[in-house]
Motif scaffolding. Sequence first.
Motif, PDB file in Angstrom:
ATOM      1  N   SER A 190      10.208   0.320   1.898  1.00  0.00           N
ATOM      2  CA  SER A 190      11.269   0.964   0.485  1.00  0.00           C
ATOM      3  C   SER A 190      11.317   2.638   0.370  1.00  0.00           C
ATOM      4  O   SER A 190       9.984   3.059  -0.171  1.00  0.00           O
ATOM      5  CB  SER A 190      11.696  -0.012  -0.222  1.00  0.00           C
ATOM      6  N   GLY A 191      12.198   3.480  -0.012  1.00  0.00           N
ATOM      7  CA  GLY A 191      11.761   4.572  -0.138  1.00  0.00           C
ATOM      8  C   GLY A 191      13.095   5.394   0.392  1.00  0.00           C
ATOM      9  O   GLY A 191      14.587   5.361  -0.033  1.00  0.00           O
ATOM     10  N   HIS A 244       1.101  -1.549   0.154  1.00  0.00           N
ATOM     11  CA  HIS A 244      -0.045  -0.147  -0.062  1.00  0.00           C
ATOM     12  C   HIS A 244       0.815   0.904  -0.110  1.00  0.00           C
ATOM     13  O   HIS A 244       2.257   0.792   0.507  1.00  0.00           O
ATOM     14  CB  HIS A 244      -0.793  -0.041   0.876  1.00  0.00           C
ATOM     15  N   ASP A 245       0.123   2.475  -0.023  1.00  0.00           N
ATOM     16  CA  ASP A 245       0.804   3.625  -0.391  1.00  0.00           C
ATOM     17  C   ASP A 245       0.841   4.780   0.309  1.00  0.00           C
ATOM     18  O   ASP A 245       1.139   6.228   0.402  1.00  0.00           O
ATOM     19  CB  ASP A 245       1.010   4.209  -1.780  1.00  0.00           C
ATOM     20  N   GLY A 246       0.085   4.459   1.638  1.00  0.00           N
ATOM     21  CA  GLY A 246      -0.574   5.079   2.300  1.00  0.00           C
ATOM     22  C   GLY A 246       0.541   5.931   3.078  1.00  0.00           C
ATOM     23  O   GLY A 246       0.078   7.544   3.802  1.00  0.00           O
ATOM     24  N   GLY A 257       7.522   9.096   1.643  1.00  0.00           N
ATOM     25  CA  GLY A 257       8.621   8.710   0.657  1.00  0.00           C
ATOM     26  C   GLY A 257       8.832   6.910   1.193  1.00  0.00           C
ATOM     27  O   GLY A 257       9.718   7.023   0.710  1.00  0.00           O
ATOM     28  N   ILE A 258       7.849   6.442   1.402  1.00  0.00           N
ATOM     29  CA  ILE A 258       7.778   5.017   1.894  1.00  0.00           C
ATOM     30  C   ILE A 258       6.922   4.565   1.057  1.00  0.00           C
ATOM     31  O   ILE A 258       5.807   4.967   1.215  1.00  0.00           O
ATOM     32  CB  ILE A 258       8.340   4.811   3.154  1.00  0.00           C
ATOM     33  N   LEU A 259       7.236   2.911   1.090  1.00  0.00           N
ATOM     34  CA  LEU A 259       6.160   2.250   0.311  1.00  0.00           C
ATOM     35  C   LEU A 259       6.533   0.822   1.234  1.00  0.00           C
ATOM     36  O   LEU A 259       7.524   0.465   2.170  1.00  0.00           O
ATOM     37  CB  LEU A 259       6.314   1.912  -1.253  1.00  0.00           C
ATOM     38  N   HIS A 260       5.139   0.702   1.786  1.00  0.00           N
ATOM     39  CA  HIS A 260       5.225  -0.770   2.663  1.00  0.00           C
ATOM     40  C   HIS A 260       4.472  -1.577   1.954  1.00  0.00           C
ATOM     41  O   HIS A 260       3.161  -1.990   1.089  1.00  0.00           O
ATOM     42  CB  HIS A 260       4.374  -0.186   3.345  1.00  0.00           C
ATOM     43  N   LYS A 261       5.570  -3.486   1.712  1.00  0.00           N
ATOM     44  CA  LYS A 261       4.643  -4.366   1.464  1.00  0.00           C
ATOM     45  C   LYS A 261       5.420  -5.201   2.017  1.00  0.00           C
ATOM     46  O   LYS A 261       5.782  -5.573   3.296  1.00  0.00           O
ATOM     47  CB  LYS A 261       5.490  -4.934   0.064  1.00  0.00           C
TER      48      LYS A 261
END
Length: 682
Positions: free
Chosen positions: A584-585, A555-557, A562-566
């Motif tokens: 990551s970011g 998700h891109d919340g 500046g961070i993506l959570h997978k």
Amino acid sequence: MGNPPLPCSLDEGTISPQMPARAYAPMNLPVLRRESPVTLAQEALWRARKRWQQARLPNRLRVACPVRYRSLGYYQLYSEEVAGIRHRATCHYADAICRGEFPTFANDPAVLGFPPPWNLDFVSGSDWPKIRSERISIIRHDGSDVKTPWDLSRLQFLPVLGKAWKATGDDRYRCAAKELTEHWIENNPVGYGVNWVIAMEAALRAISICLLLDLISPQPMADAWGRKLTTSLWEHLVFIEAHNEFSYIARGNHYLSNIVGLFCLASFLQGPGMAKRRRKYCSLIQREMLVQVYKDGGNYEASLGYHLLTLQMFTTAFIVMRRQHMPMRREFWDRLRRMYQLLAGVSDHNGRIPHIGDCDDGRVELLSDDLEQMLVINHEKRHSLGISSQLAIGEALFDESDKQNRRGGHCADQRIFQKMSQAGLATGPASRHTLYGESGIAIASHDVLKVIFLAMPNAIRGKGSHTHNDKLSLLVSLSGKPLFIDPGTGCYTRDIRIRNQFRSTAAHNSIQLDGEEQNRFSTSPAGVFTINNDAKPTPIDIVEADGLIKMSASHDGYRRLGILHKRTVELGAFAVLKIKDMLSGAGHHNFEMRFYLHQSWHIEVTRNAGKEVSCHISDGRSECKLACGAQHDVVMSSHPTRSSSAYGLLTESTVIIVSGTFQDTIEIDTLLVVPGLKGVQA
């Protein structure tokens, strides 16, 4: 009980008990800005027409009642067992009502007297004045909750009294129902008091009255009570039509309840214009199924509690359509069947579903599971989302379709009903995983572990009010017993702090970054039912190979940070669950990952700091080990908190928190193992 450690940036200075709140789910500006000029113009015209209809309402109410009641035989389509007539629970609940005690999911039976005060919030002791309904503020931020008098005035105890009379022949149940309805009508004139504020409450109340009459028929309707009740049903119909909660911009269970209520009223009443109304509302309900329910059967309000409520609405409409041999679109009954399938998939072996998203325990009809839970003495053992009776009704309805075909019964389309019955409610061949892609729910099970992985879109395609910040959260059960849970809803307007805590990122088994929310929301009184559409999850990818089930989504919340959570979840043989989180970011950040435990589990942290931390979890009979590792030092701790297994009910539980800091990117590996199985070591 202390407040749970659920940090949120609540500005206490914004809470004002005097601030009026006339709308239960107000439209916010970000939602309006996304709409086209055409949609906004349609909405404006609709609202102008609605005001005109409301202005005409007093004149319509002065006209003599033009309709009469007719029985449909609603309960003939499924047996007494699955209709909720389990004698013990039904009669115990009905006996409580006759004593002036009114059970709820969250409280001991409230001793309100017989008949009860209909405008009272018996929890806070506050009541609402008997003034014009449009002048009433329903959200007052003074510790009161309008849902308490609303739930009482839905009169959903009436069909229970009818079922108790049907099961025992004891006429005191029928007499109690007559006295309660007569008292309610006399003390709640149309347009006055809190129980006439919105159309949804009138619609659910009208359905309760119709179901009562269906159960106690043949009941002479020509006497004074019958005429009064028929007049009240007519008043409910014209009130709902004048206060219809339709919207071109965003609509959900409120509007659905309106048209289902209107369809039931038009079906149980006979007179001028009723046949036309039946056809109209039958068509609107089937159209709304395609709007509010995904193709995979999930309700688009991102909530299992509201999924159950809307399922009951569609089921009630389905039965009323069937009793009148009205035509149904294949897409309608197919999605209804899939709604049942999804609930069956997420339920446990006790027939309970988890509290995912908002849940205020709303019902169209109280079934055996509901009555049994309300009568449980130990509050900690209550759970408001038991669905075994509801699933049994679904099975009976689909099976009955096939029986009618074999008997040569009259159906609107016998071929459709036969296909529906053959499809049944089963989810197909036995599988260790199931994916509801549009709904953002994946289910995997292996050995003694079952996992529900969530990447649900925000409600009503980003406009809704019942979304929780539960992106990439997961729920885990061990040997059928809940282990990692969703804490639930807590409450709505009674306590804004609790409301915001339970829908926050920090209240779910996911990762919170820099103390921020996945979806931001206002902590002011006006923001109780609004939330931003920041976090957009990717579809869940699920693969099963070589005895391993792998589920992943992102998700891109946190893109504003500046961070993506997978997150990737792997469930393998020997009861081993692996969770890999990738943040990551760019930039320096801190994170907190949480796991909420069911109240019956106890935790002992065995290693609280370092590149690997761990704890031991046990309930005295079962045990497991949770270990987390990262390339940087992390800290594990456990804290007392609260969970909510019914609306308004708070019980003690525990949360595990793993926290740390990182620069740009971090991978966090979490391992849950169950010792004692072959191939597994603690």
